[in-house]
Write an enzyme that holds these catalytic residues in place. Structure first.
Site, PDB file in Angstrom:
ATOM      1  CD  GLU A 114      25.169  36.808  46.176  1.00 30.81           C
ATOM      2  OE1 GLU A 114      25.714  35.783  45.768  1.00 30.81           O
ATOM      3  OE2 GLU A 114      25.747  37.911  46.236  1.00 30.81           O
ATOM      4  CD  GLU A 157      27.288  43.035  47.580  1.00 32.37           C
ATOM      5  OE1 GLU A 157      27.736  42.557  46.521  1.00 32.37           O
ATOM      6  OE2 GLU A 157      26.963  42.342  48.557  1.00 32.37           O
TER       7      GLU A 157
HETATM    8  O1  9MR Z   1      34.166  41.029  46.089  1.00 27.95           O
HETATM    9  C1  9MR Z   1      34.136  39.713  46.606  1.00 27.95           C
HETATM   10  C2  9MR Z   1      35.277  38.896  46.039  1.00 27.95           C
HETATM   11  O2  9MR Z   1      36.519  39.409  46.492  1.00 27.95           O
HETATM   12  C3  9MR Z   1      35.147  37.435  46.447  1.00 27.95           C
HETATM   13  O3  9MR Z   1      36.122  36.664  45.789  1.00 27.95           O
HETATM   14  C4  9MR Z   1      33.748  36.930  46.098  1.00 27.95           C
HETATM   15  C5  9MR Z   1      33.518  35.495  46.580  1.00 27.95           C
HETATM   16  O4  9MR Z   1      33.050  35.403  47.891  1.00 27.95           O
HETATM   17  O5  9MR Z   1      32.753  37.757  46.678  1.00 27.95           O
HETATM   18  C6  9MR Z   1      32.805  39.080  46.238  1.00 27.95           C
HETATM   19  O6  9MR Z   1      31.756  39.823  46.843  1.00 27.95           O
HETATM   20  C7  9MR Z   1      30.428  39.409  46.539  1.00 27.95           C
HETATM   21  C8  9MR Z   1      29.587  39.654  47.761  1.00 27.95           C
HETATM   22  O7  9MR Z   1      30.098  38.954  48.860  1.00 27.95           O
HETATM   23  C9  9MR Z   1      28.144  39.267  47.548  1.00 27.95           C
HETATM   24  N1  9MR Z   1      27.619  39.866  46.343  1.00 27.95           N
HETATM   25  C10 9MR Z   1      28.402  39.744  45.130  1.00 27.95           C
HETATM   26  C11 9MR Z   1      29.821  40.232  45.396  1.00 27.95           C
HETATM   27  C12 9MR Z   1      30.653  40.189  44.107  1.00 27.95           C
HETATM   28  O8  9MR Z   1      30.775  38.873  43.674  1.00 27.95           O
END
Ligand code: 9MR
Length: 366
Positions: free
Chosen positions: A157, A270
């Protein structure tokens, strides 16, 4: 040269695999098929053991949802806590699950991306020191799991949604401020040096649909290739709404074809396809967990089928992964104020939804 090719699995006939979980079907077609997972979840007492059993029945790959993120494990210079990631990765390996690593550089300052202590030291850190810090962190983490993690999201990202004047519309981040666009190249180089056989990905959201963010992605990829950065492929996250039904020739297909044309692989990393959920008060035990309308579950099944077919129609697709598999454990309700969710294949009680059956159908080649 990669191109869109139907995989010939339409030839397969229904068999005893129809009554098993999804893993057997994915294994049979040599598809990496995964879910994110959390280390505490795979302990025997979580949801009566259903959480870990659901993974074992349905997937041949996992990706730690949060346990390998820099803020989760990086406690200070030279101090990394591997307790949770070791537990989850050992569990995966002992159950013959492949592991995807996520993430080495989460290229933002905002949210759960970079440890606060590092930002707090920013003014005392020179660019040379920043490069060394990046090197040492990546070397330690990738090195520890050398041969155990099959592929890593090296950078996650890095591209901002709204416009800015930075190259490839990069986010303003600690690593960009210290090292400019070189941070991208260094991250891939350091990861490759630490585990030369590991596949290395750039991963992002909302880049699967075409448009400005996708153009910026291609500019960034072309830059990385011009610098000989050892990048294997692109992770397209596919956090989408279940109203969408991709069709050959549309923007989704066009975008993935451009990755094939660049001789890179890609993964759906994802995927979750959300629907509106019942508005309940936060104290309600069903808060964030129940669809607003049963008809949406039919639409969701169509959407899952079409997204699965999208991924599988490309030879350079290295796998399909979902961001969870039971509606009981999903990031979406929490991040949408309880307005969307129910985005996964099993409901909150681990019962298969219509979407599960449509994914099964596609994996079985029907
Ligand atoms: O699913 C993840 C959530 O539990 C966390 O709070 C969040 C913050 O780091 O990240 C979520 O996963 C993300 C992933 O790492 C990167 N792409 C977007 C995902 C959903 O926000």
């Amino acid at each position: 040269m990669f191109s869109i090719v139907a995989l010939g699995c339409a030839m397969m006939t229904p068999s005893s695999l129809d009554s098993t979980g999804l893993r057997a079907l994915a294994d049979k077609r040599h598809l990496n098929f995964g879910t994110c997972a959390f280390s505490d979840g795979v302990k025997a007492d979580i949801d009566g053991g259903k959480y870990r059993q659901g993974i074992l029945d349905n997937f041949n790959m996992i990706e730690p949802e949060n346990d390998l993120k820099p803020p989760a494990m990086w406690q200070g210079l030279g101090k990394i806590d591997f307790t949770k990631s070791d537990y989850l990765i050992d569990w995966a390996r002992s159950n013959k699950l492949k592991v995807r690593g996520h993430v080495l550089v989460y290229a933002s300052d905002w949210g759960y991306t970079i440890p606060r202590w590092l930002l707090d030291k920013e003014k005392d850190i020179t660019p040379e020191q920043a490069k060394q810090i990046l090197h040492d962190y990546i070397t330690a983490v990738v090195g520890r799991y050398k041969g155990k993690i099959a592929m890593w999201d090296v950078v996650n990202e890095a591209i901002e949604d709204g416009p800015n004047s930075r190259p490839f519309n990069l986010r303003d981040s600690f690593w960009y401020r210290k090292l400019g666009t070189d941070f991208l190249v260094y991250a891939f180089q350091f990861a490759h040096e630490a585990d030369p056989k590991c596949k290395l990905y750039y991963n992002d959201y909302s880049v699967e649909i075409g448009g400005t963010k996708t153009e910026n992605l291609f500019k960034m990829v072309d830059f990385l290739k011009s610098k000989n950065a050892p990048i294997t492929g692109i992770g397209f996250q596919f956090h989408r709404w279940a109203v969408e039904v991709p069709k050959p020739g549309d923007k989704f297909y066009e975008t993935l074809q451009q990755i094939a044309d660049r001789k890179l692989t890609f993964m759906m990393t994802e995927m979750d396809l959300s629907i509106p959920i019942k508005r309940l008060t936060r104290t309600d035990p069903d808060y964030g967990l129940v669809p607003a309308s049963p008809e949406d579950l039919e639409q969701q099944a169509k959407s899952y089928e079409a997204f699965m077919r999208l991924g599988l129609s490309f030879k350079n697709c290295e796998g399909i992964q979902l961001w969870g598999y039971t509606d009981g454990h999903s990031w979406i309700p929490g991040s949408t104020g309880g307005s969307r969710g129910a985005a996964l294949l099993l409901d909150k009680d681990y019962k298969p939804k219509l979407a599960y059956e449509s994914v099964r159908k596609v994996l079985a080649g029907r």
